[in-house]
Scaffold this motif. Structure first.
Motif, PDB file in Angstrom:
ATOM      1  N   LEU A  24       4.034  74.060  57.965  1.00 36.70           N
ATOM      2  CA  LEU A  24       4.889  74.879  58.835  1.00 36.70           C
ATOM      3  C   LEU A  24       4.867  74.345  60.269  1.00 36.70           C
ATOM      4  CD1 LEU A  24       4.149  78.449  57.444  1.00 36.70           C
ATOM      5  CD2 LEU A  24       5.955  76.830  56.803  1.00 36.70           C
ATOM      6  N   TYR A  25       3.749  73.776  60.691  1.00 36.36           N
ATOM      7  CA  TYR A  25       3.696  73.133  61.999  1.00 36.36           C
ATOM      8  C   TYR A  25       4.572  71.875  61.998  1.00 36.36           C
ATOM      9  CZ  TYR A  25       1.965  70.635  66.076  1.00 36.36           C
ATOM     10  OH  TYR A  25       1.882  69.946  67.262  1.00 36.36           O
ATOM     11  N   ILE A  26       4.521  71.123  60.919  1.00 37.06           N
ATOM     12  CA  ILE A  26       5.369  69.926  60.808  1.00 37.06           C
ATOM     13  C   ILE A  26       6.838  70.332  60.837  1.00 37.06           C
ATOM     14  CG2 ILE A  26       5.984  67.949  59.378  1.00 37.06           C
ATOM     15  CD1 ILE A  26       3.093  67.990  58.312  1.00 37.06           C
ATOM     16  N   ASN A  27       7.163  71.447  60.176  1.00 36.83           N
ATOM     17  CA  ASN A  27       8.533  71.973  60.211  1.00 36.83           C
ATOM     18  C   ASN A  27       8.925  72.323  61.642  1.00 36.83           C
ATOM     19  OD1 ASN A  27       9.979  74.972  60.196  1.00 36.83           O
ATOM     20  ND2 ASN A  27      10.998  73.479  58.870  1.00 36.83           N
ATOM     21  N   TRP A  28       8.008  72.932  62.382  1.00 36.37           N
ATOM     22  CA  TRP A  28       8.282  73.282  63.782  1.00 36.37           C
ATOM     23  C   TRP A  28       8.553  72.017  64.600  1.00 36.37           C
ATOM     24  CZ3 TRP A  28       6.051  72.193  68.490  1.00 36.37           C
ATOM     25  CH2 TRP A  28       6.490  72.964  69.564  1.00 36.37           C
ATOM     26  N   THR A  46      12.050  70.849  63.711  1.00 35.77           N
ATOM     27  CA  THR A  46      13.143  71.659  64.262  1.00 35.77           C
ATOM     28  C   THR A  46      13.249  71.516  65.772  1.00 35.77           C
ATOM     29  OG1 THR A  46      11.735  73.628  64.374  1.00 35.77           O
ATOM     30  CG2 THR A  46      13.087  73.338  62.381  1.00 35.77           C
ATOM     31  N   LYS A  47      12.167  71.157  66.417  1.00 36.51           N
ATOM     32  CA  LYS A  47      12.194  70.913  67.873  1.00 36.51           C
ATOM     33  C   LYS A  47      12.557  69.462  68.193  1.00 36.51           C
ATOM     34  CE  LYS A  47      11.046  75.081  68.818  1.00 36.51           C
ATOM     35  NZ  LYS A  47      12.055  76.019  69.237  1.00 36.51           N
ATOM     36  N   GLN A  48      12.928  68.702  67.167  1.00 34.02           N
ATOM     37  CA  GLN A  48      13.443  67.335  67.270  1.00 34.02           C
ATOM     38  C   GLN A  48      12.431  66.312  67.794  1.00 34.02           C
ATOM     39  OE1 GLN A  48      17.059  67.951  69.516  1.00 34.02           O
ATOM     40  NE2 GLN A  48      18.154  68.615  67.674  1.00 34.02           N
ATOM     41  N   TYR A  49      11.160  66.571  67.572  1.00 34.49           N
ATOM     42  CA  TYR A  49      10.145  65.585  67.948  1.00 34.49           C
ATOM     43  C   TYR A  49      10.320  64.300  67.157  1.00 34.49           C
ATOM     44  CZ  TYR A  49       7.347  68.682  70.872  1.00 34.49           C
ATOM     45  OH  TYR A  49       6.902  69.485  71.886  1.00 34.49           O
ATOM     46  N   PHE A  50      10.788  64.415  65.903  1.00 33.97           N
ATOM     47  CA  PHE A  50      10.916  63.237  65.051  1.00 33.97           C
ATOM     48  C   PHE A  50      12.135  62.399  65.395  1.00 33.97           C
ATOM     49  CE2 PHE A  50       8.637  66.151  61.906  1.00 33.97           C
ATOM     50  CZ  PHE A  50       7.397  65.780  62.387  1.00 33.97           C
ATOM     51  N   ASP A  51      12.930  62.855  66.337  1.00 30.11           N
ATOM     52  CA  ASP A  51      14.060  62.064  66.834  1.00 30.11           C
ATOM     53  C   ASP A  51      13.649  61.187  68.010  1.00 30.11           C
ATOM     54  OD1 ASP A  51      15.603  63.339  64.930  1.00 30.11           O
ATOM     55  OD2 ASP A  51      16.342  64.863  66.323  1.00 30.11           O
ATOM     56  N   ASN A  52      12.430  61.357  68.477  1.00 25.03           N
ATOM     57  CA  ASN A  52      11.915  60.647  69.641  1.00 25.03           C
ATOM     58  C   ASN A  52      11.135  59.410  69.171  1.00 25.03           C
ATOM     59  OD1 ASN A  52      10.295  59.767  71.796  1.00 25.03           O
ATOM     60  ND2 ASN A  52      10.100  61.817  72.646  1.00 25.03           N
ATOM     61  N   ALA A  53      11.622  58.222  69.520  1.00 28.34           N
ATOM     62  CA  ALA A  53      10.980  56.974  69.082  1.00 28.34           C
ATOM     63  C   ALA A  53       9.534  56.880  69.568  1.00 28.34           C
ATOM     64  CB  ALA A  53      11.781  55.770  69.565  1.00 28.34           C
ATOM     65  N   ALA A  54       9.253  57.373  70.765  1.00 31.49           N
ATOM     66  CA  ALA A  54       7.891  57.324  71.289  1.00 31.49           C
ATOM     67  C   ALA A  54       6.956  58.193  70.445  1.00 31.49           C
ATOM     68  CB  ALA A  54       7.863  57.782  72.743  1.00 31.49           C
ATOM     69  N   PHE A  55       7.446  59.334  70.000  1.00 27.97           N
ATOM     70  CA  PHE A  55       6.631  60.211  69.157  1.00 27.97           C
ATOM     71  C   PHE A  55       6.377  59.561  67.799  1.00 27.97           C
ATOM     72  CE2 PHE A  55       5.811  63.848  66.352  1.00 27.97           C
ATOM     73  CZ  PHE A  55       4.786  64.457  67.065  1.00 27.97           C
ATOM     74  N   LEU A  56       7.382  58.908  67.248  1.00 27.47           N
ATOM     75  CA  LEU A  56       7.202  58.214  65.971  1.00 27.47           C
ATOM     76  C   LEU A  56       6.199  57.076  66.109  1.00 27.47           C
ATOM     77  CD1 LEU A  56      10.860  58.159  64.623  1.00 27.47           C
ATOM     78  CD2 LEU A  56       9.001  59.725  64.016  1.00 27.47           C
ATOM     79  N   ASN A  57       6.227  56.380  67.243  1.00 31.19           N
ATOM     80  CA  ASN A  57       5.236  55.337  67.500  1.00 31.19           C
ATOM     81  C   ASN A  57       3.834  55.931  67.604  1.00 31.19           C
ATOM     82  OD1 ASN A  57       6.983  53.168  67.421  1.00 31.19           O
ATOM     83  ND2 ASN A  57       7.396  53.236  69.609  1.00 31.19           N
ATOM     84  N   TYR A  58       3.742  57.111  68.197  1.00 30.08           N
ATOM     85  CA  TYR A  58       2.454  57.801  68.305  1.00 30.08           C
ATOM     86  C   TYR A  58       1.919  58.138  66.915  1.00 30.08           C
ATOM     87  CZ  TYR A  58      -1.043  61.238  69.758  1.00 30.08           C
ATOM     88  OH  TYR A  58      -2.212  61.934  69.950  1.00 30.08           O
ATOM     89  N   LEU A  59       2.799  58.580  66.021  1.00 32.71           N
ATOM     90  CA  LEU A  59       2.375  58.874  64.656  1.00 32.71           C
ATOM     91  C   LEU A  59       1.876  57.612  63.948  1.00 32.71           C
ATOM     92  CD1 LEU A  59       5.147  61.378  63.513  1.00 32.71           C
ATOM     93  CD2 LEU A  59       2.767  61.899  64.113  1.00 32.71           C
ATOM     94  N   LYS A  60       2.517  56.472  64.219  1.00 28.49           N
ATOM     95  CA  LYS A  60       2.035  55.205  63.653  1.00 28.49           C
ATOM     96  C   LYS A  60       0.658  54.859  64.219  1.00 28.49           C
ATOM     97  CE  LYS A  60       6.531  53.156  62.800  1.00 28.49           C
ATOM     98  NZ  LYS A  60       7.515  52.188  63.259  1.00 28.49           N
ATOM     99  N   ARG A 114      10.795  63.247  56.879  1.00 29.28           N
ATOM    100  CA  ARG A 114      11.023  63.885  58.183  1.00 29.28           C
ATOM    101  C   ARG A 114      12.317  64.690  58.179  1.00 29.28           C
ATOM    102  NH1 ARG A 114       9.418  58.662  60.063  1.00 29.28           N
ATOM    103  NH2 ARG A 114      11.567  58.244  60.704  1.00 29.28           N
ATOM    104  N   ALA A 115      13.329  64.204  57.485  1.00 23.97           N
ATOM    105  CA  ALA A 115      14.597  64.939  57.393  1.00 23.97           C
ATOM    106  C   ALA A 115      14.438  66.174  56.504  1.00 23.97           C
ATOM    107  CB  ALA A 115      15.704  64.031  56.865  1.00 23.97           C
ATOM    108  N   ALA A 116      13.736  66.031  55.393  1.00 29.01           N
ATOM    109  CA  ALA A 116      13.580  67.134  54.437  1.00 29.01           C
ATOM    110  C   ALA A 116      12.747  68.275  55.006  1.00 29.01           C
ATOM    111  CB  ALA A 116      12.960  66.613  53.146  1.00 29.01           C
ATOM    112  N   ILE A 117      11.732  67.943  55.795  1.00 27.16           N
ATOM    113  CA  ILE A 117      10.816  68.972  56.292  1.00 27.16           C
ATOM    114  C   ILE A 117      11.478  69.876  57.336  1.00 27.16           C
ATOM    115  CG2 ILE A 117       9.722  67.673  58.174  1.00 27.16           C
ATOM    116  CD1 ILE A 117       7.820  69.784  55.597  1.00 27.16           C
ATOM    117  N   LYS A 118      12.661  69.495  57.811  1.00 29.73           N
ATOM    118  CA  LYS A 118      13.395  70.370  58.738  1.00 29.73           C
ATOM    119  C   LYS A 118      13.822  71.665  58.056  1.00 29.73           C
ATOM    120  CE  LYS A 118      15.302  66.925  61.871  1.00 29.73           C
ATOM    121  NZ  LYS A 118      16.523  66.298  62.393  1.00 29.73           N
ATOM    122  N   ASP A 119      13.963  71.608  56.741  1.00 30.27           N
ATOM    123  CA  ASP A 119      14.348  72.785  55.958  1.00 30.27           C
ATOM    124  C   ASP A 119      13.114  73.671  55.781  1.00 30.27           C
ATOM    125  OD1 ASP A 119      15.293  74.657  54.163  1.00 30.27           O
ATOM    126  OD2 ASP A 119      15.677  73.211  52.554  1.00 30.27           O
TER     127      ASP A 119
END
Length: 138
Positions: free
Chosen positions: A36-40, A43-57, A89-94
């Motif tokens: 549910l945190y990942i969903n949040w 929905t707040k579009q963190y996964f659209d941010n390239a810097a955030f995706l790099n942080y996850l890597k 990342r797209a699916a978890i938005k649901d």
């Protein structure tokens, strides 16, 4: 319009030490055990941010045994891997998808102990039978 490059801050500029960074990153990684945190985040579009995706890597280093021993919620490492996949990342938005995953986790944890006990009892029952056969051969 292209966005200007974002400035990165050093630990000294943020006035945090290595232990504080370790604790902050550990806390964040463990939050990823909650769908549910990942969903949040989605929905707040963190996964659209390239810097955030790099942080996850970057956070993949938590899978190394020297760091993984500090993790209390190992599901977070599984989700950290899943977050590397754009389809997930797209699916978890649901929300219903995130809730389905949360319910599956809940079911796993509810049954974990009884499944392990049954498994251990099955192995214990199998061991004397194997020993009896081995003694007859000796």
């Amino acid at each position: 319009m292209q966005q200007p490059a974002r400035r990165t801050w050093t630990d000294q500029e943020l006035a945090i030490n290595g232990f504080e960074r370790f604790a902050l990153e550990l806390e964040f990684v463990q939050c990823l055990a909650n769908p549910l945190y990942i969903n949040w985040l989605a929905t707040k579009q963190y996964f659209d941010n390239a810097a955030f995706l790099n942080y996850l890597k970057y956070l993949q280093y938590w899978k190394q045994p020297a760091y993984a021993v500090h993790i209390t919620y190992p599901h977070c490492l599984f989700f950290l891997d899943l977050l590397q996949d754009a389809d997930f990342r797209a699916a978890i938005k649901d929300f219903s998808y995130a809730e389905h995953i949360r319910q599956a986790q809940d079911s796993f944890f509810r049954n974990f102990h009884s499944n392990r006990v049954a498994e251990a009892e099955g192995k214990a029952a199998a061991v004397p039978a194997a020993d009896a056969g081995g003694d007859a051969m000796a």
